[in-house]
Design an enzyme around this catalytic site. Structure first.
Site, PDB file in Angstrom:
ATOM      1  N   SER A 145       0.853  -1.189   0.000  1.00  0.00           N
ATOM      2  CA  SER A 145       0.000   0.000   0.000  1.00  0.00           C
ATOM      3  C   SER A 145       0.892   1.242   0.000  1.00  0.00           C
ATOM      4  O   SER A 145       1.819   1.334   0.814  1.00  0.00           O
ATOM      5  CB  SER A 145      -0.863  -0.008   1.265  1.00  0.00           C
ATOM      6  OG  SER A 145      -2.115   0.562   1.019  1.00  0.00           O
ATOM      7  N   HIS A 175       0.598   4.366   0.929  1.00  0.00           N
ATOM      8  CA  HIS A 175       0.663   5.364   2.004  1.00  0.00           C
ATOM      9  C   HIS A 175       1.507   4.946   3.182  1.00  0.00           C
ATOM     10  O   HIS A 175       1.735   5.743   4.092  1.00  0.00           O
ATOM     11  CB  HIS A 175      -0.743   5.780   2.451  1.00  0.00           C
ATOM     12  CG  HIS A 175      -1.541   4.724   3.156  1.00  0.00           C
ATOM     13  ND1 HIS A 175      -1.832   4.806   4.487  1.00  0.00           N
ATOM     14  CD2 HIS A 175      -2.116   3.592   2.721  1.00  0.00           C
ATOM     15  CE1 HIS A 175      -2.574   3.758   4.837  1.00  0.00           C
ATOM     16  NE2 HIS A 175      -2.765   3.017   3.780  1.00  0.00           N
ATOM     17  N   CYS A 200      -6.293   0.470  12.147  1.00  0.00           N
ATOM     18  CA  CYS A 200      -7.347  -0.027  11.264  1.00  0.00           C
ATOM     19  C   CYS A 200      -8.506  -0.576  12.071  1.00  0.00           C
ATOM     20  O   CYS A 200      -9.628  -0.596  11.616  1.00  0.00           O
ATOM     21  CB  CYS A 200      -6.812  -1.107  10.356  1.00  0.00           C
ATOM     22  SG  CYS A 200      -5.350  -0.587   9.508  1.00  0.00           S
TER      23      CYS A 200
END
Ligand code: PMP
Length: 394
Positions: free
Chosen positions: A206, A208, A332
């Site tokens: 990912s 980011h 998350c």
């Protein structure tokens, strides 16, 4: 060059949730956003967009030492993980994964195999968060009649930073005829990764987490891997049919620029970040009695420390230091009342899991951040302790 992650006063120690955008990524994205083209269009503007995407693909391939044609751009690691697991499971056989995976693997694995008895094995870890190889061998053996479609083991844990030695796992899985996937989301761009040496079939990442924008990532699919064609999204046939939908050109360009910058500065950033993390731990051990660091005796990512402050609720500690950005458990799953499944899998009590804060550092963290962080953490712990002892009464 480092960029101020957010507001001048914040001590930003939450790189595992998201890293600040690298200036190189921002600049490249602004350039891409000024271009109107759809990367699939044949006209000049479209060609220009597709040239930018091709460049980003090469930049990422260079970081991973793979071929550009082995990269499928996605909306992030969540999608890449889901795609890998679903496609592999479509060939039949069982899935094997671990108790400390991110929910984007664990929840996907549970949902995909739901309704089929004995189609999923979740391997335990030891007290340091390391996967037990004997348990992998046993699972591969138990599943022999059905066969194992895929073994999915993360390269670095998002909560503790604990690293997995994947080589023996790959060897055992391939010998049993299974494909190997790794969720490398926290690893990519932080430590060197060479896909000519590391023989995984699939890998998720990912942008980011290494200084690219949010909402874009990739799945590496090794050339020649026999994976059933099973995309999550059908439509215009982009990404060789594996991921339909107009390409997120600016996001992909930002990912590519962040990959290039990460590759360029990786060694010095890893050394610098590890030293800052070690300084943070040394100061916390000296100044916060009874604090414990999870996974400290095994290899970890350079910038992560998971610290348990026994008897002090992590949310209260975080609330007492609003100038420090850090996470209780994983960002998350924050908002969910359940304790960290990672720490529980490592044998921590629920209370200890609820008393754990993750600090994660990265390319723009400074020694001043660590000094200020240590002061704030020490004061917050003392404050929460005094509140609790006042509550307990005389
Ligand atoms: N895997 C791991 C290990 C992660 O840390 C994260 C993000 N926290 C993800 C997957 C999901 O990434 P994204 O939300 O960018 O899709």
């Amino acid at each position: 060059m480092a960029q101020e992650p957010s507001g001048g006063d914040t001590v930003y120690l939450d790189y595992n949730a998201t890293a600040p955008l690298r200036p190189e990524a921002l600049e490249a994205m602004v350039g891409a956003l000024r271009n109107v083209g759809n990367a699939s269009s044949m006209h000049h503007a479209g060609r220009e967009a597709s040239i930018r995407v091709d460049r980003a693909r090469r930049q990422l391939a260079s970081l991973l030492n793979c071929s550009a044609s082995e990269i499928i751009f996605t909306s992030g690691a969540t999608e890449a993980n889901n795609l890998a697991l679903r496609a592999a499971y479509a060939q039949g056989g069982a899935l094997v994964t671990t108790a400390v995976e991110h929910p984007a693997v664990l929840e996907a694995a549970r949902a995909i195999t739901q309704g089929t008895p004995d189609a999923l094995a979740i391997l335990p870890v030891d007290a340091e968060g390391v996967v037990d190889l004997a348990k992998l061998d046993k699972a591969l053996e138990d599943f022999l009649p059905r066969g194992v479609a895929l073994v999915s083991v993360m390269l670095a844990n998002n909560e503790t930073g604990v690293l997995t030695d994947l080589q023996p796992i790959i060897k055992a899985a391939h010998t049993a005829g299974a494909l190997v996937h790794t969720d490398a989301t926290q690893y990519v761009g932080r430590l060197p990764l060479d896909l000519q040496q590391l023989d995984v079939d699939l890998l998720s990442l990912s942008a980011h987490k290494f200084g690219g924008p949010q909402g874009v990532g990739a799945l590496f699919l090794r050339r020649g891997t026999s994976l059933p064609y099973h995309p999550l999204l059908l439509g215009g046939g982009q990404e060789r049919g594996w991921r339909a939908g107009t390409l997120n050109v600016a996001g992909i360009v930002g990912l590519g620029a962040a990959a290039e910058a990460s590759q360029l500065y990786m060694r010095e950033e890893a050394i610098r970040t590890a030293k800052l993390r070690d300084d943070l731990e040394t100061h916390l051990r000296a100044r916060v009695p009874k604090c414990r660091i999870n996974g400290a005796s095994v290899p970890r990512l350079p910038g992560v420390t998971s610290v348990t402050f026994p008897e002090l609720p992590a949310d209260a500690v975080l609330a007492a230091m609003p100038q420090v950005a850090a996470s209780d458990g994983s960002a998350c799953s924050s908002g969910a009342p359940s304790p960290s499944h990672v720490l529980l899998a490592m044998g921590r009590s629920r209370d200890n899991a609820d008393s754990t804060v993750r600090f994660s550092l990265g390319y723009a963290t400074t020694s001043r951040d660590i000094e200020r962080g240590v002061e704030a953490i020490t004061a917050a712990v003392a404050h929460v302790r005094s509140l609790l002892s006042a509550d307990a009464g005389p």
